[in-house]
Write an enzyme that holds these catalytic residues in place. Structure first.
Site, PDB file in Angstrom:
ATOM      1  N   ASP A   1      43.723  49.487  45.723  1.00 35.79           N
ATOM      2  CA  ASP A   1      44.159  48.938  44.538  1.00 35.79           C
ATOM      3  C   ASP A   1      43.065  50.009  43.276  1.00 35.79           C
ATOM      4  O   ASP A   1      41.939  49.051  43.357  1.00 35.79           O
ATOM      5  CB  ASP A   1      44.101  47.514  44.443  1.00 35.79           C
ATOM      6  CG  ASP A   1      45.141  47.244  43.103  1.00 35.79           C
ATOM      7  OD1 ASP A   1      46.242  47.796  43.016  1.00 35.79           O
ATOM      8  OD2 ASP A   1      44.141  47.010  42.390  1.00 35.79           O
TER       9      ASP A   1
ATOM     10  N   PHE B   1      44.744  61.906  35.297  1.00 35.88           N
ATOM     11  CA  PHE B   1      45.964  61.013  34.441  1.00 35.88           C
ATOM     12  C   PHE B   1      45.012  59.567  34.649  1.00 35.88           C
ATOM     13  O   PHE B   1      43.612  59.882  34.140  1.00 35.88           O
ATOM     14  CB  PHE B   1      46.865  60.770  35.581  1.00 35.88           C
ATOM     15  CG  PHE B   1      46.124  59.730  37.644  1.00 35.88           C
ATOM     16  CD1 PHE B   1      45.373  60.659  37.956  1.00 35.88           C
ATOM     17  CD2 PHE B   1      45.607  58.546  37.212  1.00 35.88           C
ATOM     18  CE1 PHE B   1      44.512  59.958  39.048  1.00 35.88           C
ATOM     19  CE2 PHE B   1      45.775  57.752  38.231  1.00 35.88           C
ATOM     20  CZ  PHE B   1      44.593  58.791  39.257  1.00 35.88           C
TER      21      PHE B   1
ATOM     22  N   LYS C   1      35.965  65.473  40.609  1.00 29.46           N
ATOM     23  CA  LYS C   1      36.429  64.533  40.582  1.00 29.46           C
ATOM     24  C   LYS C   1      36.369  63.694  41.725  1.00 29.46           C
ATOM     25  O   LYS C   1      35.933  62.810  41.844  1.00 29.46           O
ATOM     26  CB  LYS C   1      38.086  64.613  39.243  1.00 29.46           C
ATOM     27  CG  LYS C   1      37.966  62.520  39.831  1.00 29.46           C
ATOM     28  CD  LYS C   1      39.586  62.423  38.808  1.00 29.46           C
ATOM     29  CE  LYS C   1      39.863  60.738  38.906  1.00 29.46           C
ATOM     30  NZ  LYS C   1      41.327  61.014  38.372  1.00 29.46           N
TER      31      LYS C   1
HETATM   32  P1  IMP Z   1      46.329  52.262  41.620  1.00 33.64           P
HETATM   33  O1  IMP Z   1      45.686  50.405  41.875  1.00 33.64           O
HETATM   34  O2  IMP Z   1      45.886  53.253  41.890  1.00 33.64           O
HETATM   35  O3  IMP Z   1      47.823  52.636  41.454  1.00 33.64           O
HETATM   36  O4  IMP Z   1      45.990  52.361  40.127  1.00 33.64           O
HETATM   37  C1  IMP Z   1      46.042  51.703  39.001  1.00 33.64           C
HETATM   38  C2  IMP Z   1      45.693  52.081  37.226  1.00 33.64           C
HETATM   39  O5  IMP Z   1      44.567  52.043  37.246  1.00 33.64           O
HETATM   40  C3  IMP Z   1      47.002  53.514  36.862  1.00 33.64           C
HETATM   41  O6  IMP Z   1      47.888  53.159  36.581  1.00 33.64           O
HETATM   42  C4  IMP Z   1      45.914  53.343  36.680  1.00 33.64           C
HETATM   43  O7  IMP Z   1      46.573  53.069  35.221  1.00 33.64           O
HETATM   44  C5  IMP Z   1      44.733  53.529  36.203  1.00 33.64           C
HETATM   45  N1  IMP Z   1      43.223  54.990  37.400  1.00 33.64           N
HETATM   46  C6  IMP Z   1      44.076  54.459  38.505  1.00 33.64           C
HETATM   47  N2  IMP Z   1      42.708  55.130  38.599  1.00 33.64           N
HETATM   48  C7  IMP Z   1      42.909  56.155  38.166  1.00 33.64           C
HETATM   49  C8  IMP Z   1      41.707  57.350  37.802  1.00 33.64           C
HETATM   50  O8  IMP Z   1      41.350  57.871  39.138  1.00 33.64           O
HETATM   51  N3  IMP Z   1      41.903  57.706  36.836  1.00 33.64           N
HETATM   52  C9  IMP Z   1      42.595  56.843  35.193  1.00 33.64           C
HETATM   53  N4  IMP Z   1      43.221  55.570  35.250  1.00 33.64           N
HETATM   54  C10 IMP Z   1      43.626  55.576  37.096  1.00 33.64           C
END
Ligand code: IMP
Length: 202
Positions: free
Chosen positions: A74, A156, A179
């Site tokens: 997460d 993203f 990245k």
């Molecule tokens: P998740 O827990 O990986 O689903 O990330 C939650 C939210 O954090 C995503 O919907 C993005 O908005 C943001 N996010 C996660 N990883 C990245 C990244 O590497 N770059 C930019 N935003 C990120």
């Protein structure tokens, strides 16, 4: 010498990019399953109070459902001037079905009056591992600064406004390999794989 049997782990995601990144880092020494292998898994509500709790909620649910070792990640963006927001709300900052663009625009709006030197932020990723004997977690983080406007095409989420000082670029201006080498998720994955090696899973 007896050949070690490849251990199976379930990655609690459908996200192709995450699966590919994980696969790239661990090689072929683990057998990977993903949520695509468990279409009947009930939706896990991510209502923990931290990214770490949310990672555990997902990993525990997938372990309980599959009976196999499970890992989940997460991620949150934490902006100092906003007292750590959007944090656990990063994916739904501008509302339940918000797009990446909606979230970025709201962030820029909330930070409208904040001067350059007070725009520090970090991305944090927690990865949790759960099997029937143990559970543990690791974290990766990267520091940056939120720009006043989006810059770059790649990546993203909040990448277009997240400026990484050492390379003088936003995360959107980095290629994926670059990245993954320095990012919160890349670092969390490295720490995760390091722990798997110490525990002799790899
Ligand atoms: P998740 O827990 O990986 O689903 O990330 C939650 C939210 O954090 C995503 O919907 C993005 O908005 C943001 N996010 C996660 N990883 C990245 C990244 O590497 N770059 C930019 N935003 C990120």
């Amino acid at each position: 010498m007896m050949k070690k049997k490849a251990k199976i782990i379930v990655l609690a995601t459908h996200n192709r990019d995450k699966i590919r990144e994980f696969r790239e880092k661990i090689g072929n020494s683990l057998q990977l399953k993903t949520l695509d292998d468990y279409p009947d898994l009930p939706e896990v509500s991510e209502d923990g109070n931290s990214i770490r709790e949310n990672a555990y909620l997902k990993a525990r649910a997938v372990h309980a459902f599959s009976g196999l070792p499970a890992i989940a990640d997460d991620t949150g963006l934490e902006v100092d001037a906003l007292n750590g927001a959007p944090g656990i709300y990063s994916s739904r900052f501008a509302g339940e079905n918000a797009s990446y663009r909606d979230n970025v625009l709201l962030l820029l709006e909330r930070m409208n009056n904040i001067p350059q030197e007070q725009r520090s932020a970090c991305f944090r990723t927690s990865i949790a591992y759960v099997d029937n004997q143990e559970s543990w977690d690791v974290e990766g983080r990267v520091e940056g600064r939120i720009l006043q406007e989006a810059k770059g095409e790649g990546g993203f989420g909040y990448d277009p406004v997240f400026f990484y000082e050492p390379l003088q670029k936003t995360f959107s201006e980095l290629d994926l390999k670059e990245k993954n080498r320095i990012s919160h998720r890349g670092k969390a994955l490295d720490a995760f794989i390091h722990t798997l090696k110490i525990k002799k899973y790899l």
